[in-house]
Design a protein around this motif. Sequence first.
Motif, mmCIF file in Angstrom:
data_model
loop_
_atom_site.group_PDB
_atom_site.id
_atom_site.type_symbol
_atom_site.label_atom_id
_atom_site.label_comp_id
_atom_site.label_asym_id
_atom_site.label_seq_id
_atom_site.Cartn_x
_atom_site.Cartn_y
_atom_site.Cartn_z
ATOM 1 N N TRP A 131 -0.047 7.152 -6.494
ATOM 2 C CA TRP A 131 -0.897 7.838 -6.438
ATOM 3 C C TRP A 131 -0.973 9.617 -6.396
ATOM 4 O O TRP A 131 -1.581 10.047 -6.870
ATOM 5 N N CYS A 132 0.213 9.601 -5.195
ATOM 6 C CA CYS A 132 0.709 11.214 -4.802
ATOM 7 C C CYS A 132 1.291 11.460 -6.208
ATOM 8 O O CYS A 132 0.865 12.299 -6.837
ATOM 9 N N ARG A 155 1.694 2.383 -3.690
ATOM 10 C CA ARG A 155 0.280 2.712 -4.148
ATOM 11 C C ARG A 155 0.053 4.037 -3.727
ATOM 12 O O ARG A 155 -0.138 4.661 -4.761
ATOM 13 N N PHE A 156 0.361 3.828 -2.227
ATOM 14 C CA PHE A 156 0.290 5.753 -2.512
ATOM 15 C C PHE A 156 1.544 6.496 -2.288
ATOM 16 O O PHE A 156 0.939 8.100 -3.727
ATOM 17 N N SER A 164 1.045 -1.529 0.035
ATOM 18 C CA SER A 164 0.154 0.283 0.253
ATOM 19 C C SER A 164 0.757 1.011 -0.438
ATOM 20 O O SER A 164 0.214 2.106 -0.797
#
Lengths: 41, 393
Positions: B170-171, B166-167, B163
């Motif tokens: 996506w930032c 992915r964080f 995660s």
Amino acid sequence: MKTMLAAFAFTIAVSFGAYFVLSEMGFSSAEVQSAPSVRLD
Amino acid sequence: MNLKMIGACLIALLTFAVTPAYSEDEGQRASTGGAQTLDDILARQKGLEVDESFRRENLGSFDNAQPASSSLGTLGGFSSSDIYRGIRYSESDIKVSNNGHAAEILVQDGGMSWLLTREGNMRAYAAYGIGGIIIALCAFYFTRGRMTIEGGPSGQTIERFKSFERFGHWCLAGSFIMLACTGLLLLFGRSVIIPIFGHEANSAIATFSIWVHNNIAWVFMASLVAIFVMWVAHNIPSKLDLVWFAKGGGIVGHGHPSAKKFNGGQKLIFWMTIVLGASVSMSGLSLLFPFEMPMFAKTFAMINTVLPAMGLPTELLPHEEMQLAHLWHAIVAITMIIAIIAHIYIGSVGMEGAFDAMGDGQVDLEWARQHHDLWVEEEQAKGAPIRQVGDVR
Ligand code: HEM
């Protein structure tokens, strides 16, 4: 998907944070470029 | 035939041909009393390079001062033209009450080529490049269709990205997309928004765009560093990548070339993001803090030491630094936007099962075996759990 939305929320929060921090630090162009004789607000 | 005559003519022609150009210049210059000549004016009108030193260095001097009794005596050796030239070429010692950086530079003419580049080539290339890649991807989609998982999904999944990865992604993606949209709104404001929606609308849109652009940039820079740290180890180029490219990545050709966590194409996207992302960030910082971080004169000096033939200018006025930073920022950004549009296509509609990697982090095992066989083997050797679709996680 939750991580993606959290990242977008974080991005928006940091942007506002950056705006306030930079304004507090007097980094705005108006402040940097003007002499003490200029009244900004 | 009179050979001597022909010889004499040839010699005469050669003499004219090799007569040094400067003597002609000097002669003309003398005829104008040291001022510019018709040739200078014509060359300037054609946009050719003109050696301005005869004006830049002609700034008057105390030594030339006329006696106080003469008609020009009170000027003290500096005529109005001398003083204007000093201002024109930023050679005078100017005192101003404004404390802004570079406020003492009163005339700087680089703004014109900056404006023309932005209004001309820059917008045209951006429109062709972005339009071109979108048309190409649509054509690919409608002729070749979506890349599917051969034999269909297996119903079993394996974790592809944690995660925090992915964080970070996506930032980076969220901030980049906002930067790209607001940047393009600023670039095309005058030529597209004003003619269609008017000045008022463009003013509001531009004010909003620059606010978002300036402040969201921090997230882009921070997540760029995070992405680099998290993924660099998986993106070191290897021989396997050459094989991958030779087989067209399985996109153009057929079959699925072997790959570890990232294949050759993905490594290319990774390094493009890192290198161009760093460059766009540096030029962006230079724009965000006007005149505080000039970097082009230094960069040009470095390029000149490696490639002396380039002969790039190493002394730049503060405004020129800003103009170059602005142009460079847009060139790099547009290149990135074009490449990232292709990345977004393949990570979403272009390939079945790809989005899941960044969606919930779990990818179909069959997808993973087809695109990243060696990575799956490594993960399974480490005992990575395999899940059934529908399991509660
Ligand atoms: C809506 C937009 C986007 C989507 C749907 C998307 C999707 C994805 C997916 C699914 C992956 C993982 C591929 C895999 O499993 O191997 C990935 C990786 C990656 N993404 Fe994105 N992405 C988007 C935007 C961006 C942007 C704007 C950037 C950079 C500015 C970016 C940079 C990367 C990088 C560097 C990687 C790793 C290398 C690669 O897989 O190509 N992404 N993206």
